[in-house]
Design a protein around this motif. Structure first.
Motif, mmCIF file in Angstrom:
data_model
loop_
_atom_site.group_PDB
_atom_site.id
_atom_site.type_symbol
_atom_site.label_atom_id
_atom_site.label_comp_id
_atom_site.label_asym_id
_atom_site.label_seq_id
_atom_site.Cartn_x
_atom_site.Cartn_y
_atom_site.Cartn_z
ATOM 1 N N GLN A 84 26.319 -9.426 -8.459
ATOM 2 C CA GLN A 84 25.254 -8.619 -9.004
ATOM 3 C C GLN A 84 25.387 -8.567 -10.525
ATOM 4 O O GLN A 84 26.458 -8.286 -11.058
ATOM 5 C CB GLN A 84 25.321 -7.205 -8.439
ATOM 6 C CG GLN A 84 24.254 -6.266 -8.955
ATOM 7 C CD GLN A 84 22.904 -6.543 -8.354
ATOM 8 O OE1 GLN A 84 22.836 -7.073 -7.261
ATOM 9 N NE2 GLN A 84 21.852 -6.174 -9.043
ATOM 10 N N ILE A 85 24.296 -8.852 -11.217
ATOM 11 C CA ILE A 85 24.287 -8.821 -12.676
ATOM 12 C C ILE A 85 23.388 -7.679 -13.114
ATOM 13 O O ILE A 85 22.188 -7.685 -12.867
ATOM 14 C CB ILE A 85 23.786 -10.149 -13.265
ATOM 15 C CG1 ILE A 85 24.697 -11.297 -12.827
ATOM 16 C CG2 ILE A 85 23.740 -10.064 -14.797
ATOM 17 C CD1 ILE A 85 24.187 -12.658 -13.229
ATOM 18 N N LYS A 86 23.980 -6.682 -13.778
ATOM 19 C CA LYS A 86 23.217 -5.546 -14.270
ATOM 20 C C LYS A 86 22.916 -5.744 -15.750
ATOM 21 O O LYS A 86 23.784 -6.143 -16.523
ATOM 22 C CB LYS A 86 24.005 -4.252 -14.041
ATOM 23 C CG LYS A 86 24.234 -3.946 -12.569
ATOM 24 C CD LYS A 86 24.863 -2.586 -12.357
ATOM 25 C CE LYS A 86 26.285 -2.523 -12.885
ATOM 26 N NZ LYS A 86 26.933 -1.232 -12.571
ATOM 27 N N ILE A 87 21.686 -5.442 -16.122
ATOM 28 C CA ILE A 87 21.216 -5.684 -17.476
ATOM 29 C C ILE A 87 20.678 -4.391 -18.059
ATOM 30 O O ILE A 87 20.062 -3.587 -17.354
ATOM 31 C CB ILE A 87 20.092 -6.746 -17.486
ATOM 32 C CG1 ILE A 87 20.592 -8.040 -16.848
ATOM 33 C CG2 ILE A 87 19.591 -7.016 -18.896
ATOM 34 C CD1 ILE A 87 19.496 -9.045 -16.575
ATOM 35 N N ALA A 88 20.880 -4.195 -19.365
ATOM 36 C CA ALA A 88 20.294 -3.059 -20.069
ATOM 37 C C ALA A 88 19.234 -3.575 -21.032
ATOM 38 O O ALA A 88 19.302 -4.710 -21.498
ATOM 39 C CB ALA A 88 21.362 -2.284 -20.832
ATOM 40 N N MET A 110 19.920 -10.216 -10.229
ATOM 41 C CA MET A 110 19.842 -9.922 -11.655
ATOM 42 C C MET A 110 18.769 -8.864 -11.889
ATOM 43 O O MET A 110 17.585 -9.121 -11.680
ATOM 44 C CB MET A 110 19.524 -11.199 -12.436
ATOM 45 C CG MET A 110 19.501 -11.013 -13.943
ATOM 46 S SD MET A 110 19.214 -12.568 -14.813
ATOM 47 C CE MET A 110 20.758 -13.409 -14.489
ATOM 48 N N THR A 111 19.180 -7.675 -12.330
ATOM 49 C CA THR A 111 18.245 -6.551 -12.413
ATOM 50 C C THR A 111 18.508 -5.699 -13.654
ATOM 51 O O THR A 111 19.652 -5.478 -14.039
ATOM 52 C CB THR A 111 18.389 -5.644 -11.170
ATOM 53 O OG1 THR A 111 18.326 -6.438 -9.989
ATOM 54 C CG2 THR A 111 17.285 -4.598 -11.138
ATOM 55 N N ILE A 112 17.427 -5.223 -14.271
ATOM 56 C CA ILE A 112 17.551 -4.260 -15.362
ATOM 57 C C ILE A 112 17.839 -2.896 -14.748
ATOM 58 O O ILE A 112 17.033 -2.376 -13.972
ATOM 59 C CB ILE A 112 16.266 -4.194 -16.202
ATOM 60 C CG1 ILE A 112 15.946 -5.561 -16.820
ATOM 61 C CG2 ILE A 112 16.406 -3.138 -17.310
ATOM 62 C CD1 ILE A 112 14.598 -5.629 -17.511
ATOM 63 N N THR A 113 18.984 -2.321 -15.078
ATOM 64 C CA THR A 113 19.387 -1.045 -14.483
ATOM 65 C C THR A 113 19.447 0.098 -15.492
ATOM 66 O O THR A 113 19.511 1.266 -15.101
ATOM 67 C CB THR A 113 20.768 -1.171 -13.817
ATOM 68 O OG1 THR A 113 21.741 -1.542 -14.811
ATOM 69 C CG2 THR A 113 20.740 -2.221 -12.714
#
Length: 211
Positions: A84-88, A110-113
């Motif tokens: 899981q890749i969390k993005i700001a 891959m998700t903007i969290t």
């Protein structure tokens, strides 16, 4: 490719460009491409492309070009991540809001969290599934959530200042949508999104592959 074989950092930065280009060609039913065509489309020197592709093994033959399916298989193996890749995202203006609302992804992992801004009327707003936080919380949040990829959509006059803060927070990758060419330490990767280059690529396809 041997496990201990290392692709150069410069080549790795170009892989997503190659991947996108050959994916478009695949969608048009094209099964091979030569370095000259790639060079004209991406504005990368042909010699650089051939050197990059030398890492990929037997993908091409002189007078034949590079096999699209083999290239795509290689790129997917190098670019795909199973974790899981969390993005700001920092800067929730028109572009930031659009990206956050869409919450774009290359794949499901891959998700903007996290989202940040400094304007009181934006802070606390829920956009999609993400609540906008104050920019003062950037360092603490990124460290606690183990986020090392950030999308930058701030005004260009504060882009470098924000980038410096991201480096201190341990960020290793910045996708920069601002006009400012930010500077970071060598171990922090920055990709600048230039709409002029994107339009140039579009015009190339219109000229060379439109029926």
């Amino acid at each position: 490719m041997p496990d201990d074989f290392k692709i150069s950092r410069a080549t790795l930065k170009r892989l997503p460009l190659y991947y996108r280009f050959v994916s478009i060609l695949k969608g048009k039913g094209i099964d091979r491409v030569n370095s000259k065509t790639i060079s004209e489309a991406l504005q990368i020197d042909s010699a650089t492309i051939r050197r990059d592709f030398s890492y990929f093994g037997e993908l091409g033959k002189k007078g034949y070009g590079y096999n699209i399916d083999s290239m795509l298989e290689f790129f997917k193996s190098e670019l795909s991540e199973s974790d899981q890749i969390k993005i700001a995202i920092i800067g929730i203006g028109n572009l930031g809001r659009a990206l956050l609302t869409y919450n774009f992804s290359i794949h499901d992992e891959m998700t903007i969290t996290e989202a940040f801004d400094i304007r009181p009327d934006i802070i606390g707003e829920n956009i999609g599934d993400v609540v906008v936080k104050h920019s003062d919380d950037i360092k603490m949040t990124l460290e606690s959530e183990d986020i090392d990829v950030v999308i930058l959509t701030t005004p260009d006059n504060v882009a470098q200042q924000v980038a410096d803060e991201l480096v201190k927070a341990g960020v290793k990758g910045i996708l920069n949508f601002t006009p400012r060419r930010i500077k970071t330490p060598q171990d922090v990767q920055v990709h600048h999104i230039d709409f002029g280059i994107e339009l140039q690529s579009l015009l190339f396809f219109m000229k060379n592959y439109s029926k």
